[in-house]
Design an enzyme around this catalytic site. Structure first.
Site, mmCIF file in Angstrom:
data_model
loop_
_atom_site.group_PDB
_atom_site.id
_atom_site.type_symbol
_atom_site.label_atom_id
_atom_site.label_comp_id
_atom_site.label_asym_id
_atom_site.label_seq_id
_atom_site.Cartn_x
_atom_site.Cartn_y
_atom_site.Cartn_z
ATOM 1 C CE LYS A 174 -2.045 -1.158 3.814
ATOM 2 N NZ LYS A 174 -2.970 -1.254 4.968
ATOM 3 C CB THR A 208 -6.940 8.346 6.104
ATOM 4 O OG1 THR A 208 -5.973 8.887 7.025
ATOM 5 C CG2 THR A 208 -6.984 9.220 4.860
ATOM 6 N N GLY A 249 -8.908 4.217 9.966
ATOM 7 C CA GLY A 249 -9.448 2.893 9.693
ATOM 8 C C GLY A 249 -9.291 2.399 8.280
ATOM 9 C CB THR A 250 -7.511 3.635 5.256
ATOM 10 O OG1 THR A 250 -6.286 3.899 5.941
ATOM 11 C CG2 THR A 250 -8.272 4.934 5.065
ATOM 12 N N GLY A 251 -6.737 0.932 6.810
ATOM 13 C CA GLY A 251 -6.115 -0.389 6.747
ATOM 14 C C GLY A 251 -7.093 -1.493 7.084
ATOM 15 C CB CYS A 252 -9.691 -1.771 9.750
ATOM 16 S SG CYS A 252 -8.672 -1.298 11.164
#
Length: 516
Positions: free
Chosen positions: A178, A211, A213-216
């Site tokens: 990412k 942004t 919580g974008t990874g979750c």
């Protein structure tokens, strides 16, 4: 690939404000087309400003949650998020060894946004082993990838991809690298396989602090789409573009005073609106002059009272929607993904042939020789001048319009235009084709301000904001005004209906690349 709704289990911590953790996972799984379930590894007191306290339930209770799910439900995929300590990691790893699941996506929660390490060294080792033993795919950010590979954080995307490739080869686990923590116009992702294959997904960067919580969210959506889409590449593309839209529209949520969450369901609402059988409101006021709200003024002026009323209807209902489309915004920025533009341009090439036929039919119905010549000339231009733009693009970029079949949106639009021109009176046919001139030129002029020499799609912007096309739009507006002035009241009402239907087809035509 499955034909039924995947049952996806999130094993992660909580976020009581709903932007991250299992709350974000459940939203993401639903948005991606799955049925979401959740097992809690940690109760986290946090909000958009940060974490306040963490409570880890006993391992016996964690096991009891897992047992409750697996004893009753067939789990198709698992997303693993925050584990926190070696004991929790060991419990989850042991359970998965006894209850194999086809898809396991691990979001390695290892490094905070501040750069602080969240896990002790023994917890990091336990997580590495869980990844080797059970993971199908890994979704680390740049700092987490550096920790996993024992390297310094990658300074650029190519270095990050190289780190991801090294880890994938070493562990036998695919890695979605990412680029969000990097800088530049794009925050692209790359899916790297253990065999060394690299599939880059171009994603425009969004300038927003929201942004959280974008990874979750990305990992949960990916776990779901790996069961729905035809390939891991397609799943990664879907999840990446879905998250981009969620981030682009995050600011409008106004949740919290810190780094706010993304809008997980924006794409669903957009598609629901596009699929509505009543796509516009205020139907009973279509043919009235708008007197109670500000009208967005066009760059190309109406030619009189009748075309002014048409514009007021479009400006009140559909024109703001067109300007707000992610496709249009990304095209303006020059960050639109190449495959989205290729798809759009291929559909435009399919469109132009039938559109030209509709204009030729309109020429045959025109009341004066001057109008007949004008419509016939524009029909020729659609084939000669505009299609040359398409041919040049596809030739220069090694692609082919025929590789993308005619879409339902394109087919519906051209079928509508040909029917209106062939079966209805001349004023109605003119109103039906008018949006392709007027709205297209308005979009071109709206985008023209961003048309730098380095713009990736400069040729398209030059064509549709140029004097030749703008003058064609003015000519179509003038002929529409003349036709409506000479029409009966019934014909005007029917023409207004045709104009609005065509406006919504224009909106959907621009938007269709994001619905694939």
């Amino acid at each position: 690939m499955t034909s039924q709704q995947p049952r996806v289990l999130s094993i992660a911590g909580t976020d009581p404000t709903g932007g991250a953790g299992i709350q974000a996972d459940l939203k993401s799984i639903a948005a991606a087309g799955g049925y979401g379930m959740a097992v809690v590894t940690a109760l986290v007191a946090q909000n958009t400003r940060g974490v306040r306290e963490v409570h880890n339930p006993p391992q016996e209770f964690l096991t009891a949650q897992l047992d409750a799910v697996f004893d009753d439900v067939r789990v198709d995929a698992v997303k693993i998020g925050m584990l926190g300590d070696p004991a929790t990691t060991a419990t989850v790893s042991s359970f998965l060894a006894q209850h194999p699941v086809p898809v396991v996506v691990v979001d390695p929660v290892m490094v905070a946004t501040s750069g602080d390490r969240l896990l002790s060294s023994d917890a990091e080792d336990a997580l590495r082993q869980l990844i080797r033993d059970h993971a199908t795919m890994l979704t680390p950010n740049i700092p987490e990838l550096a920790v996993l590979t024992g390297s310094a954080p990658a300074p650029d995307f190519d270095a990050a991809v190289a780190q991801g490739a090294s880890f994938a080869t070493d562990t036998g686990v695919s890695v979605l690298v990412k680029g969000g923590h990097l800088t530049g116009a794009h925050a692209s992702n790359a899916l790297v396989t253990p065999a060394g294959e690299v599939h880059v997904i171009e994603v425009p960067r969004v300038d927003t602090p929201n942004t959280h919580g974008t990874g979750c969210s990305l990992s949960s959506a990916l776990a779901t789409r790996l069961l729905i889409d035809a390939s891991p590449n397609a799943a990664a593309e879907w999840a990446s573009h879905w998250l981009h839209e969620a981030i682009r529209n995050a600011d409008a949520l106004h949740v919290g005073g810190g780094h706010g969450p993304v809008d997980h369901f924006h794409a669903l609402r957009r598609r629901a609106s596009a699929g509505s059988t009543r796509p516009w409101a205020e139907t009973d006021r279509w043919h009235e002059r708008s007197t109670d709200q500000q009208t967005l003024l066009p760059s190309i002026a109406p030619a009189g009272e009748h075309t002014r009323r048409l514009w007021e209807m479009a400006a009140r209902l559909v024109w703001p929607q067109i300007l707000g489309l992610g496709f249009v915004q990304d095209l303006r920025d020059g960050t639109l993904a190449r495959d989205d533009f290729d798809f759009y341009l291929a559909q435009d090439a399919h469109y132009l042939g039938d559109y030209s036929r509709a204009l030729s039919s309109l020429s045959a119905k025109a009341p004066t020789a001057d109008d007949q010549v004008w419509w016939a000339h524009t029909a020729q231009q659609a084939i000669v001048a505009e299609q040359e733009l398409h041919r040049t693009w596809f030739r220069d970029h090694g692609t082919d319009a025929e590789s993308s079949p005619t879409s339902p949106v394109t087919l519906g639009y051209v079928s509508f235009l040909k029917a209106q021109v062939a079966l209805e009176d001349y004023p109605v046919g003119v109103a039906a084709v008018l949006p392709c001139f007027w709205l297209y030129a308005e979009v071109g002029l709206y985008l023209a301000g961003s048309n730098s020499p380095e713009h990736a799609y400069r040729a398209w912007l030059d064509t549709y904001s140029g004097d030749e096309y703008v003058n064609e739009a003015r000519g179509a507006i003038a002929r529409a005004e003349e036709a409506l002035a000479a029409a009966t009241q019934a014909q005007r009402r029917q023409a207004a209906d045709a104009f609005m239907h065509a406006c919504y087809y224009e909106r959907d035509f621009f938007d269709q690349a994001s619905r694939r």
